[in-house]
Design a protein around this motif. Structure first.
Motif, PDB file in Angstrom:
ATOM      1  N   MET A 206      92.887  86.407   2.344  1.00  0.00           N
ATOM      2  CA  MET A 206      93.483  85.923   1.090  1.00  0.00           C
ATOM      3  C   MET A 206      92.395  85.426   0.126  1.00  0.00           C
ATOM      4  SD  MET A 206      97.067  85.764   1.289  1.00  0.00           S
ATOM      5  CE  MET A 206      97.610  84.319   0.412  1.00  0.00           C
ATOM      6  N   GLY A 207      91.131  85.508   0.556  1.00  0.00           N
ATOM      7  CA  GLY A 207      90.029  85.116  -0.314  1.00  0.00           C
ATOM      8  C   GLY A 207      89.656  83.643  -0.210  1.00  0.00           C
ATOM      9  N   VAL A 208      90.113  83.008   0.872  1.00  0.00           N
ATOM     10  CA  VAL A 208      89.883  81.564   1.015  1.00  0.00           C
ATOM     11  C   VAL A 208      88.822  81.323   2.091  1.00  0.00           C
ATOM     12  CG1 VAL A 208      90.981  79.361   1.591  1.00  0.00           C
ATOM     13  CG2 VAL A 208      92.273  81.133   0.364  1.00  0.00           C
TER      14      VAL A 208
ATOM     15  N   TYR B  64     104.343  82.028  16.144  1.00  0.00           N
ATOM     16  CA  TYR B  64     103.940  80.870  15.326  1.00  0.00           C
ATOM     17  C   TYR B  64     103.039  81.289  14.166  1.00  0.00           C
ATOM     18  CZ  TYR B  64      99.464  80.086  17.989  1.00  0.00           C
ATOM     19  OH  TYR B  64      98.233  80.188  18.575  1.00  0.00           O
ATOM     20  N   VAL B  65     102.330  82.399  14.356  1.00  0.00           N
ATOM     21  CA  VAL B  65     101.520  82.907  13.234  1.00  0.00           C
ATOM     22  C   VAL B  65     102.440  83.274  12.069  1.00  0.00           C
ATOM     23  CG1 VAL B  65      99.965  84.748  12.461  1.00  0.00           C
ATOM     24  CG2 VAL B  65      99.667  83.732  14.731  1.00  0.00           C
ATOM     25  N   GLY B  66     103.562  83.927  12.399  1.00  0.00           N
ATOM     26  CA  GLY B  66     104.521  84.304  11.363  1.00  0.00           C
ATOM     27  C   GLY B  66     105.152  83.084  10.691  1.00  0.00           C
ATOM     28  N   VAL B  67     105.535  82.105  11.504  1.00  0.00           N
ATOM     29  CA  VAL B  67     106.155  80.889  10.963  1.00  0.00           C
ATOM     30  C   VAL B  67     105.160  80.163  10.052  1.00  0.00           C
ATOM     31  CG1 VAL B  67     107.146  78.639  11.540  1.00  0.00           C
ATOM     32  CG2 VAL B  67     107.717  80.638  12.944  1.00  0.00           C
ATOM     33  N   ALA B  68     103.925  79.974  10.578  1.00  0.00           N
ATOM     34  CA  ALA B  68     102.913  79.246   9.797  1.00  0.00           C
ATOM     35  C   ALA B  68     102.590  79.991   8.495  1.00  0.00           C
ATOM     36  CB  ALA B  68     101.644  79.064  10.628  1.00  0.00           C
ATOM     37  N   SER B  69     102.590  81.315   8.559  1.00  0.00           N
ATOM     38  CA  SER B  69     102.278  82.102   7.360  1.00  0.00           C
ATOM     39  C   SER B  69     103.324  81.866   6.276  1.00  0.00           C
ATOM     40  CB  SER B  69     102.214  83.594   7.704  1.00  0.00           C
ATOM     41  OG  SER B  69     101.169  83.830   8.610  1.00  0.00           O
ATOM     42  N   ARG B  70     104.557  81.823   6.715  1.00  0.00           N
ATOM     43  CA  ARG B  70     105.635  81.556   5.759  1.00  0.00           C
ATOM     44  C   ARG B  70     105.490  80.134   5.184  1.00  0.00           C
ATOM     45  NH1 ARG B  70     108.837  80.642   1.794  1.00  0.00           N
ATOM     46  NH2 ARG B  70     110.738  79.484   2.293  1.00  0.00           N
ATOM     47  N   VAL B  71     105.237  79.156   6.036  1.00  0.00           N
ATOM     48  CA  VAL B  71     105.145  77.763   5.586  1.00  0.00           C
ATOM     49  C   VAL B  71     103.986  77.587   4.613  1.00  0.00           C
ATOM     50  CG1 VAL B  71     104.735  75.376   6.357  1.00  0.00           C
ATOM     51  CG2 VAL B  71     106.260  76.866   7.678  1.00  0.00           C
ATOM     52  N   LEU B  72     102.855  78.268   4.912  1.00  0.00           N
ATOM     53  CA  LEU B  72     101.652  78.088   4.089  1.00  0.00           C
ATOM     54  C   LEU B  72     101.601  79.023   2.887  1.00  0.00           C
ATOM     55  CD1 LEU B  72      99.071  77.916   7.015  1.00  0.00           C
ATOM     56  CD2 LEU B  72      99.650  76.007   5.506  1.00  0.00           C
ATOM     57  N   GLY B  73     102.387  80.066   2.946  1.00  0.00           N
ATOM     58  CA  GLY B  73     102.331  81.037   1.851  1.00  0.00           C
ATOM     59  C   GLY B  73     101.291  82.126   2.079  1.00  0.00           C
TER      60      GLY B  73
ATOM     61  N   ASP C 183     100.242  85.815   2.927  1.00  0.00           N
ATOM     62  CA  ASP C 183     100.859  87.122   2.731  1.00  0.00           C
ATOM     63  C   ASP C 183     100.966  87.862   4.073  1.00  0.00           C
ATOM     64  OD1 ASP C 183     101.517  89.675   2.015  1.00  0.00           O
ATOM     65  OD2 ASP C 183     100.165  89.735   0.257  1.00  0.00           O
ATOM     66  N   MET C 184     102.203  88.299   4.414  1.00  0.00           N
ATOM     67  CA  MET C 184     102.388  88.978   5.702  1.00  0.00           C
ATOM     68  C   MET C 184     101.631  90.297   5.798  1.00  0.00           C
ATOM     69  SD  MET C 184     103.695  87.283   8.002  1.00  0.00           S
ATOM     70  CE  MET C 184     104.144  88.406   9.307  1.00  0.00           C
ATOM     71  N   ALA C 185     101.356  90.901   4.651  1.00  0.00           N
ATOM     72  CA  ALA C 185     100.560  92.135   4.679  1.00  0.00           C
ATOM     73  C   ALA C 185      99.171  91.846   5.245  1.00  0.00           C
ATOM     74  CB  ALA C 185     100.448  92.715   3.279  1.00  0.00           C
ATOM     75  N   GLU C 186      98.636  90.666   4.911  1.00  0.00           N
ATOM     76  CA  GLU C 186      97.316  90.283   5.434  1.00  0.00           C
ATOM     77  C   GLU C 186      97.387  89.991   6.929  1.00  0.00           C
ATOM     78  OE1 GLU C 186      94.932  90.887   3.702  1.00  0.00           O
ATOM     79  OE2 GLU C 186      95.426  90.578   1.587  1.00  0.00           O
ATOM     80  N   VAL C 187      98.505  89.397   7.353  1.00  0.00           N
ATOM     81  CA  VAL C 187      98.680  89.112   8.783  1.00  0.00           C
ATOM     82  C   VAL C 187      98.717  90.426   9.559  1.00  0.00           C
ATOM     83  CG1 VAL C 187     100.245  88.160  10.538  1.00  0.00           C
ATOM     84  CG2 VAL C 187      99.871  86.921   8.389  1.00  0.00           C
TER      85      VAL C 187
ATOM     86  N   ARG D 211      96.032  82.763  -3.141  1.00  0.00           N
ATOM     87  CA  ARG D 211      95.037  83.829  -3.141  1.00  0.00           C
ATOM     88  C   ARG D 211      93.849  83.470  -4.042  1.00  0.00           C
ATOM     89  NH1 ARG D 211      95.010  88.958  -0.995  1.00  0.00           N
ATOM     90  NH2 ARG D 211      97.178  89.075  -0.326  1.00  0.00           N
ATOM     91  N   ASP D 212      92.651  83.685  -3.523  1.00  0.00           N
ATOM     92  CA  ASP D 212      91.415  83.355  -4.239  1.00  0.00           C
ATOM     93  C   ASP D 212      90.455  84.542  -4.076  1.00  0.00           C
ATOM     94  OD1 ASP D 212      89.495  81.943  -5.594  1.00  0.00           O
ATOM     95  OD2 ASP D 212      89.526  80.191  -4.282  1.00  0.00           O
ATOM     96  N   ASN D 213      89.223  84.385  -4.551  1.00  0.00           N
ATOM     97  CA  ASN D 213      88.283  85.506  -4.399  1.00  0.00           C
ATOM     98  C   ASN D 213      86.961  85.074  -3.762  1.00  0.00           C
ATOM     99  OD1 ASN D 213      87.234  83.983  -6.367  1.00  0.00           O
ATOM    100  ND2 ASN D 213      87.119  85.588  -7.925  1.00  0.00           N
ATOM    101  N   LYS D 214      87.043  84.004  -2.982  1.00  0.00           N
ATOM    102  CA  LYS D 214      85.810  83.414  -2.440  1.00  0.00           C
ATOM    103  C   LYS D 214      85.216  84.201  -1.264  1.00  0.00           C
ATOM    104  CE  LYS D 214      85.707  79.611  -4.978  1.00  0.00           C
ATOM    105  NZ  LYS D 214      86.733  78.619  -4.740  1.00  0.00           N
TER     106      LYS D 214
END
Lengths: 345, 607
Positions: free
Chosen positions: B47-49, B152-161, B163-167, B210-213
């Motif tokens: 996600m660029g973070v 839990y990866v899926g749950v945490a991804s939803r909670v944090l925002g 992107d599931m495509a990245e997961v 999403r960032d570009n770092k």
């Protein structure tokens, strides 16, 4: 190199025996180790060994001093106690064209260095591994070593109650393909075995009973010169024929058995005492154990299997010494680094 | 959803921590959680973070508790953070302890039957019906344990925002080549995400935006970076013995060597790698191979260095090259084999009996793990001596984001080696003669033809011609020259790096303490305490280090051991400034964090 004179004949490389000597021995006068050194010099001369290819390794102890006394044209490394085998392993991998001679003692190899002995043999490191075996610690003034026979006593009267470790049966057990025992007082046999050892590809284990004239030569010792001489049972008459000489030698048929090395060299074995087959691993173990129980030293080529691949072959190493490989062959290209970096993104 | 975690709807508020948080995941060792955690870390990275991961694992194959922390930082701070904004508690054994230690307000994802919401009311609890989700998403019962973690990866991804495509992409990368496993895990992650989408409201405490770092960055661990350095440095002989946390350095090297160190003409290997019977034998192989002209190395940790120390002294005295990695762990003795420390500093500086001094390199990031490895082989051959590359478990085994490594264009420095012709021309060559006045003699390699250059190497007393000697003047000539050689090394080893804010107060750290030291420097500056930071990168200390020590009123010396070992080396080297050094220490086995540095320096300042 000295100039050959009529009094000192040259070998096929043009070297005289004098070209294979080292510095003067500082061991006790009459030490069995010096007799072994003399045979190494002789065998190297007769085997036309290129001195510059020789690498000599040792640990700590009287025996470990001796690499300084032979083949000055070779490189020597007197390392730390009991660790000579790993040194020989490292150097033999760095440059597989080296001819490696390790000289150790019964203390260096059967006590502090047993682990390294075991694993070097197991790996079939390309080296001649000589144990100059006197059953005693000389440099520290006469303590028992782990090859001392049970019931043997020190000058002080102390009796050894522990069973000895036998390097030869241990080596056979570990899969060593060239195991021999010699007596420093039998130069003919030792010379033939050393020449065969120079032609062998993997680990040669050579246990040489070498009486300590200062600390272990008294009447109650089982490693005194007299005791060993009286109890030495040579198995056979040995002859070694280098590959280059095979065509020229007339070998008597029948009673002499020939063992051929990968390079074409041959060991000619003529049995003396009994029907001993040095190619029979289990038979060898049995015969050695039986002789030990009788208090005898069975000497000669105890076991031979010339076909086992040495460590550089097991590792599938390039033929050229690793030490001299060029940067262009060793350093992967920028494109390779680029690929690796992309895979990590 | 039982307890209400946060106000619904707005995904970002004034107090939202955007790309600036830590997640701690508590699982059971051997349950496959490492894959799940790496996927979560990678997805955030994609996600660029900026993100870093720390695996706090037990010395155990399977069954004991393990924790993994993921830190996201918009500012690029990658040290461990003492506080966590999100907890994922999957281990019933530790859940009660974990929740008792949780920071107020943290989001806590856990298995519903644990009923952790009853234990504390000051947390945002997110109970998840894992068993139900596992059964629904995975038909094979024996895979349930593995798949549970991906939920839990899926749950945490939803909670944090996230992107599931990245997961999904991260799963595919992590399980490359195993198509069935990829599908299974992607389905599990999606099941967790869908459940969370349906059942959880939006929260605005922590978000990934999403960032570009991280564009163009890699994720790598230090052992792999070191292995790559050794690969490009042309290492030709490796003798090693397995030990945590150093094993993966050689294991990774083996993998790369199998691909990139095969002679294309013959199909044969250009490197010999032997797993030895112990560390003593490994050291013997390395030094003898170096003596015979190979580029050799071993990788070990503190207990291995203890075993090797007799050989290291031999290498120093007979002047045989070799590269020795110490991926340090928590000592003394067996200590905490899977925890980190910088507690072999003095051991490696002076390894072995008698007067010995060794060149040590302290990489502080992944690029340096790579570059210093490359340099170490040059230094070993240039100085004909054992070189220590000192990292630790934190650098060696944790995931770090890094710039891709620059190709090392500098040609190999094979040092002062005389070939056949040079030996033939040499007048009065002596193996240990100091011809150039830099303390470095010329050597010959075994196997050099021509009848010149053979010498006898011995760990006992020797003179300039490598002959046995017990004469005092011969002994002194050798050991005093060795000291000169070490002086020469000052101009060859990596210089320190500076991060100066303009202050007469010095901050000094090295190796894995670097990220926490930088963060602490910023925090202290914000609070009004400016420091000049020197990052030490090698022994011996260079002229830049001398100047820093002279100039500063005080030097806060950060290190991860109890006794202030590096400070001891400084006090010994600079006795006239001994009182300047104030030790800032962290040694509980966890990676150092900025807070502990800030707290200790603040306390010193208030005295």
């Amino acid at each position: 190199m000295t100039t050959p004179t009529p009094a000192s004949p040259a070998n096929k490389l043009g070297f005289t025996k004098q070209d294979y000597v080292g510095s003067k021995s500082t061991l006790c006068a009459g030490c069995g180790h010096d007799a072994i050194t003399a045979q190494i010099i002789n065998a190297a001369f007769e085997s036309n060994i290129e001195g510059y290819r020789v690498a000599k390794f040792s640990g700590i102890g009287c025996s470990s001093k001796t690499p300084a006394y032979f083949i000055n044209q070779g490189w020597g490394f007197n390392s730390v106690h009991g660790r000579m085998p790993s040194m020989a392993t490292g150097a033999s991998l760095a440059n597989r064209q080296l001819i490696n001679i390790g000289v150790s003692g019964d203390g260096d190899s059967m006590s502090i260095g047993t682990g390294q002995f075991v694993h070097a043999v197991r790996r079939n490191v390309a080296m001649i591994y000589i144990i100059e075996d006197n059953g005693v610690y000389g440099l520290t003034k006469g303590q028992f070593s782990a090859t001392a026979d049970k019931g043997s006593s020190l000058k002080s009267g102390a009796v050894n109650e522990l069973p000895p470790i036998d390097p030869c049966t241990l080596a056979i057990e570990l899969g060593c393909g060239f195991v021999a025992r010699c007596f420093s007082g039998n130069p003919k046999q030792l010379g033939a075995i050393l020449k065969a050892a120079f032609a062998y590809q993997g680990t040669v284990v050579l246990d040489i009973i070498s009486p300590c004239v200062t600390f272990n030569n008294h009447d109650a010792s089982t490693r005194s010169y007299k005791h060993v001489k009286d109890h030495d049972f040579p198995l056979h008459d040995l002859g070694f024929i280098q590959y280059s000489e095979v065509e020229d030698v007339d070998i008597a048929a029948g009673e002499t058995e020939l063992v051929t090395f990968p390079d074409g060299s041959k060991v000619a074995i003529k049995a003396i005492h009994e029907d001993y087959d040095p190619k029979d691993r289990f038979g060898a173990m049995k015969a050695i154990h039986e002789s030990m129980e009788k208090g005898e030293f069975l000497t000669g080529l105890l076991y031979i299997n010339p076909t086992q691949p040495p460590l550089p072959d097991l590792l599938n190493l390039v033929d050229e010494p690793l030490a001299s490989l060029d940067e262009t062959l060793l350093k992967p290209s920028p494109a390779v680094l680029d690929d690796i970096m992309k895979a990590l993104m | 959803m039982t307890a209400s975690p946060a106000a619904p709807s707005p995904t970002q508020g004034a107090k939202t921590r955007i790309n600036d948080f830590s997640i701690q995941v508590a699982t059971v060792n051997g349950s496959g959680s490492q894959t799940a955690n790496t996927v979560l870390l990678r997805a955030i990275f994609q996600m660029g973070v900026f993100v870093s991961g720390k695996n706090l694992f037990p010395s155990n194959i399977a069954g004991l508790p393990t924790w993994f922390t993921i830190r996201a930082s918009a500012k690029g701070y990658v040290a461990r953070k003492a506080s966590n904004e999100m907890l994922i508690l999957m281990n019933p054994e530790t859940a009660k302890d974990d929740i008792a230690k949780a920071d107020v307000g943290a989001l806590v994802i856990y298995d519903e039957p644990l009923q952790l919401d009853k234990l504390r009311s000051d947390l945002s609890c997110i109970p998840v019906p894992f068993q139900k989700l596992v059964t629904a998403s995975c038909p094979e019962p024996k895979l349930h344990k593995l798949v549970k973690n991906m939920i839990y990866v899926g749950v945490a991804s939803r909670v944090l925002g996230v992107d599931m495509a990245e997961v999904k992409k991260a799963i595919a990368k992590q399980l490359k080549g195993k198509d069935k496993a990829i599908e299974l895990n992607q389905n599990a992650a999606m099941a967790g995400y869908d459940w969370a989408m349906e059942n959880l409201p939006d929260q605005d405490q922590v978000r990934v935006v999403r960032d570009n770092k991280t564009q163009g960055l890699i994720i790598v661990d230090g052992n792999e970076a070191c292995a790559l350095g050794a690969l490009f440095a042309g290492c030709t002989v490796v003798g090693w013995y397995p030990i945590t946390p150093a094993s993966t350095l050689v294991e990774t090297f083996i993998e790369y060597a199998q691909e990139y160190r095969i002679d294309p003409k013959t199909g044969k290997s250009t490197v010999a790698i032997v797993q030895m019977e112990d560390e003593l034998a490994s050291a013997g192989v390395v030094l003898a191979a170096g003596w015979a002209g190979a580029r050799s190395m071993t990788s070990t940790s503190g207990p291995g260095v203890s075993l090797m120390s007799e050989f290291i002294g031999l290498g120093y005295y007979v002047e045989a090259p070799g590269v020795f990695y110490n991926v340090a762990r928590t000592g003394p003795s067996t200590g905490l084999p899977t925890r980190t420390q910088q507690s072999d500093i003095e051991l490696c500086a002076k390894c072995s009996h008698g007067d010995t001094q060794h060149i040590n390199l302290y990489p502080g990031n992944m690029e340096e793990c790579f570059q210093f490895s490359y340099d170490a082989f040059d230094l070993a051959e240039r100085f004909q001596t054992p070189i220590f590359v000192v990292t630790d478990l934190d650098l060696g085994m944790q995931n770090w984001s890094s710039k891709p490594f620059d190709y090392p264009t500098k040609p190999y420095d094979r040092g002062k080696v005389l070939n056949q012709q040079q030996l033939a021309e040499a007048q009065d060559w002596g193996r240990y003669k100091d011809v150039d006045g830099d303390g470095i003699p010329y050597r010959s390699l075994p196997g050099t033809p021509g009848g010149k250059g053979a010498y006898f190497t011995r760990g006992s007393g020797h003179n300039a011609y490598a002959q046995y000697s017990e004469k005092p003047e011969d002994y002194l000539a050798v050991v005093d020259r060795l000291k000169r050689k070490y002086e020469t090394a000052k101009t060859y080893v990596p210089k320190p790096l500076f991060r100066n804010l303009g202050s007469d107060k010095g901050l000094l750290a090295f190796g894995s303490s670097n990220p926490a030291a930088i963060e602490a420097q910023d925090i202290l500056a914000e609070a009004g305490l400016k420091t000049d930071y020197l990052r030490l990168r090698a022994l011996p200390f260079t002229a830049e280090v001398d100047a820093f020590v002279q100039e500063k009123q005080v030097v806060y010396l950060v290190e991860q051991n109890r006794d202030g070992q590096m400070a001891n080396l400084f006090r010994e080297t600079y006795p006239e400034f001994a009182t300047k050094f104030k030790s800032v220490l962290h040694y509980d086995g966890h990676a150092i964090d900025a807070k502990c540095i800030v707290d200790q320096i603040t306390a010193f300042e208030q005295k």
